[in-house]
Design an enzyme around this catalytic site. Structure first.
Site, mmCIF file in Angstrom:
data_model
loop_
_atom_site.group_PDB
_atom_site.id
_atom_site.type_symbol
_atom_site.label_atom_id
_atom_site.label_comp_id
_atom_site.label_asym_id
_atom_site.label_seq_id
_atom_site.Cartn_x
_atom_site.Cartn_y
_atom_site.Cartn_z
ATOM 1 N N LEU A 254 0.852 -1.194 0.000
ATOM 2 C CA LEU A 254 0.000 0.000 0.000
ATOM 3 C C LEU A 254 0.884 1.239 0.000
ATOM 4 O O LEU A 254 0.522 2.264 0.556
ATOM 5 C CB LEU A 254 -0.917 0.003 1.227
ATOM 6 C CG LEU A 254 -2.080 -0.983 1.178
ATOM 7 C CD1 LEU A 254 -2.878 -0.938 2.475
ATOM 8 C CD2 LEU A 254 -3.006 -0.672 -0.022
ATOM 9 N N CYS A 264 7.977 -8.870 -13.597
ATOM 10 C CA CYS A 264 6.818 -9.753 -13.383
ATOM 11 C C CYS A 264 5.461 -9.081 -13.548
ATOM 12 O O CYS A 264 4.653 -9.516 -14.373
ATOM 13 C CB CYS A 264 6.893 -10.367 -11.993
ATOM 14 S SG CYS A 264 8.246 -11.527 -11.840
HETATM 15 C C1 UDX Z 1 6.912 -9.409 -7.780
HETATM 16 C C2 UDX Z 1 6.156 -10.214 -6.716
HETATM 17 O O1 UDX Z 1 6.188 -9.515 -5.472
HETATM 18 C C3 UDX Z 1 6.735 -11.606 -6.577
HETATM 19 O O2 UDX Z 1 5.953 -12.368 -5.669
HETATM 20 C C4 UDX Z 1 6.745 -12.269 -7.952
HETATM 21 O O3 UDX Z 1 7.367 -13.528 -7.857
HETATM 22 C C5 UDX Z 1 7.484 -11.420 -8.975
HETATM 23 O O4 UDX Z 1 6.909 -10.114 -8.998
HETATM 24 P P1 UDX Z 1 9.229 -8.067 -7.886
HETATM 25 O O5 UDX Z 1 8.788 -7.647 -9.254
HETATM 26 O O6 UDX Z 1 10.610 -8.569 -7.705
HETATM 27 O O7 UDX Z 1 8.250 -9.214 -7.318
HETATM 28 O O8 UDX Z 1 9.104 -6.805 -6.916
HETATM 29 P P2 UDX Z 1 8.062 -6.209 -5.850
HETATM 30 O O9 UDX Z 1 8.812 -5.920 -4.610
HETATM 31 O O10 UDX Z 1 6.849 -7.014 -5.727
HETATM 32 O O11 UDX Z 1 7.726 -4.804 -6.517
HETATM 33 C C6 UDX Z 1 7.112 -4.698 -7.803
HETATM 34 C C7 UDX Z 1 6.848 -3.244 -8.152
HETATM 35 O O12 UDX Z 1 5.797 -2.725 -7.351
HETATM 36 C C8 UDX Z 1 8.029 -2.302 -7.951
HETATM 37 O O13 UDX Z 1 8.066 -1.414 -9.055
HETATM 38 C C9 UDX Z 1 7.709 -1.562 -6.673
HETATM 39 O O14 UDX Z 1 8.287 -0.302 -6.584
HETATM 40 C C10 UDX Z 1 6.194 -1.494 -6.758
HETATM 41 N N1 UDX Z 1 5.532 -1.358 -5.468
HETATM 42 C C11 UDX Z 1 5.522 -2.402 -4.585
HETATM 43 C C12 UDX Z 1 4.898 -0.171 -5.133
HETATM 44 O O15 UDX Z 1 4.885 0.796 -5.920
HETATM 45 N N2 UDX Z 1 4.248 -0.080 -3.935
HETATM 46 C C13 UDX Z 1 4.217 -1.097 -3.041
HETATM 47 O O16 UDX Z 1 3.583 -0.919 -1.967
HETATM 48 C C14 UDX Z 1 4.880 -2.287 -3.368
#
Ligand code: UDX
Length: 454
Positions: A254, A264
């Site tokens: 959030l 991903c």
């Molecule tokens: C994601 C999933 O979390 C993981 O379970 C799956 O296997 C692969 O995809 P990842 O892409 O490595 O993992 O990163 P993650 O930490 O989930 O962040 C993804 C994106 O969402 C990033 O750009 C991050 O900055 C963004 N994000 C995440 C937000 O903007 N806000 C958040 O609260 C959480």
């Protein structure tokens, strides 16, 4: 157990190293001879904290090895994991399964005893059936079982996620395959780290996409709420906390920001929409999420331009953080790319600093000047934009940043700095979904309407 991992990308290499650390005997296979050669020298093809140490200690212990030779790799394996890439197919967003099927074929041509073939790559529903068909065609008497075991690890926290997952999902109805998979993951259940969830194969394949899509929806939801916060004078961080304390919602994912990127979420949401389309079952919430997130990245560029007074022609903007998130060098679908493009389209000169991502970023960005540290990037710039929340940006000397800047402006797209701290350093601060100095305090239209009718 003797395990073979086909593919040494993020998922394959981390899973292989962790399985060997559990005590299994693991062979990692990759077609890329250069990659295997570097792995032999303990040079990691990806930046992932702790990975090099984990690999070297297990290689030394004789449990982990690398080869380009599929036949040698799969010989005598109890389980062969397919962990090759499933990129978006050019043009239509479908997952490109050619690497998965090629790997399945090669495994089938080389297996020497009955074993479990496990798809760890993220693959659309029904892929396991196709792998099974290939096995039946190429190695009809081999006695293989096909299971799905999606991986949920995050880049930057991959080892911790693999060793302490919230759950392990294994999709197969075959009792023998369940038993082998149970044994492989037993080290996790011993310390009660993770429930092992057995499902049907198609269900397991869908769980992975549904999980990623749901997380993408959650992020996009809070991002839109952040935009509304800016309009109505509310604070999105407090809104997140206020809703996240509800156990049914939960506090994670959030954090409002410039939009999600990475290897991903963008790819998997598109692939899920294709599956939905093909089955005449539209997923409208996911469709909206993809559209909103796509347009958000460029909108962040416009937000910077607006903060600079509506015109960045001839101005210099310093970007702190290029990768899609911290602790990775991955630039895939990083918001920084669209933000920088929007700024350059508006006539700005862009300077950037990233702790690990510069090599990956260089071919993706044109006319960007790279700096050696955040202060050098900020020197003589008209604005600093914090795009990725690397640890080293969490305790910047804001006074020093301000002294170097031409205009004292910090646009913090990750809300790393509380507004008061920015103000104390003499900077004008603009965050995401926050009450900025000078924000509207007038009566909102709906309240006004209520007053008039009172
Ligand atoms: C994601 C999933 O979390 C993981 O379970 C799956 O296997 C692969 O995809 P990842 O892409 O490595 O993992 O990163 P993650 O930490 O989930 O962040 C993804 C994106 O969402 C990033 O750009 C991050 O900055 C963004 N994000 C995440 C937000 O903007 N806000 C958040 O609260 C959480």
């Amino acid at each position: 157990m003797r395990i073979t991992m086909i593919g040494t990308g993020y998922v394959g290499l981390v899973s292989g190293a962790c399985f060997s650390d559990f005590g299994h005997e693991v062979v990692c296979v990759d077609k890329d001879a250069r990659k295997i050669e570097l792995l032999h020298q303990n040079v990691m093809p990806i930046y992932e904290p702790g990975l090099a140490d984990l690999v070297s200690s297990n290689v030394r212990a004789g449990r982990l090895s690398f080869t380009t030779d599929v036949a040698a790799g799969v010989k005598d394996a109890d389980a062969v994991f397919i962990a090759v890439g499933t990129p978006s197919r050019r043009g239509d967003g479908h997952a490109d399964l050619s690497y998965v099927f090629a790997a399945a074929r090669e495994i089938a041509e080389n297996i020497t005893k009955p074993c479990v073939i496990v798809t760890k790559s993220t693959v659309p529903v029904g892929t396991g059936d196709e792998v099974e068909r290939i096995m039946a065609e190429v190695a009809p008497n081999a006695g293989v079982m096909v299971a799905s075991n999606p991986e949920f690890l995050r880049e930057g926290a991959a080892i911790e996620d693999f060793k302490r997952p919230d759950r392990v999902v294994v999709g197969t109805d075959d009792p023998e395959a369940r038993q082998v998979m149970g044994e492989i993951y037993r080290p996790l259940s011993l310390n009660k780290a993770a429930p092992l969830l057995f499902t049907g194969r198609r269900t397991a394949e869908l769980i992975k996409y549904a999980a990623n899509a749901f997380l993408a929806v959650k992020i996009t939801f809070i991002n839109e709420i952040a935009d509304l916060c800016e309009q109505v004078g509310a604070d999105v961080q407090e809104v997140s906390r206020g809703i996240g304390l509800d156990n049914r919602i939960g506090p994670k994912f959030l954090h409002a920001g410039p939009g999600y990127g990475g290897s991903c979420f963008p790819k998997d949401t598109l692939a899920l929409l294709k599956t939905a389309d093909d089955n005449d079952t539209p997923l409208r919430i996911v469709e909206a999420t993809v559209q909103v997130n796509d347009s958000r990245k460029r909108a962040m560029g416009r937000k910077v331009i607006k903060a600079c007074g509506g015109d960045v022609r001839g101005k210099t903007v310093a970007i702190l953080g290029l990768t899609f998130k911290p602790n990775t060098d991955d630039m895939r679908d990083a918001p920084s790319i669209a933000i920088i493009q929007a700024l350059q389209d508006g006539g700005a000169k862009v300077r950037a600093y990233d702790p690990e991502g510069v090599e990956q970023a260089k071919p993706m960005l044109q006319n960007v000047e790279f700096s050696a540290n955040p202060y050098e990037a900020a020197a003589d710039a008209d604005a600093v934009v914090l795009v990725t929340e690397w640890d080293e940006f969490r305790a910047l000397d804001l006074k020093r940043i301000k002294e170097g800047l031409k205009q004292p402006l910090l646009i913090d797209l990750r809300n790393v700095y509380p507004a008061e701290e920015v103000e104390r350093a003499g900077l004008r601060g603009i965050g995401i979904g926050r009450i900025e100095p000078g924000a509207r305090t007038d009566v909102l239209p709906e309240a006004k309407h209520g007053l008039e009718n009172a």
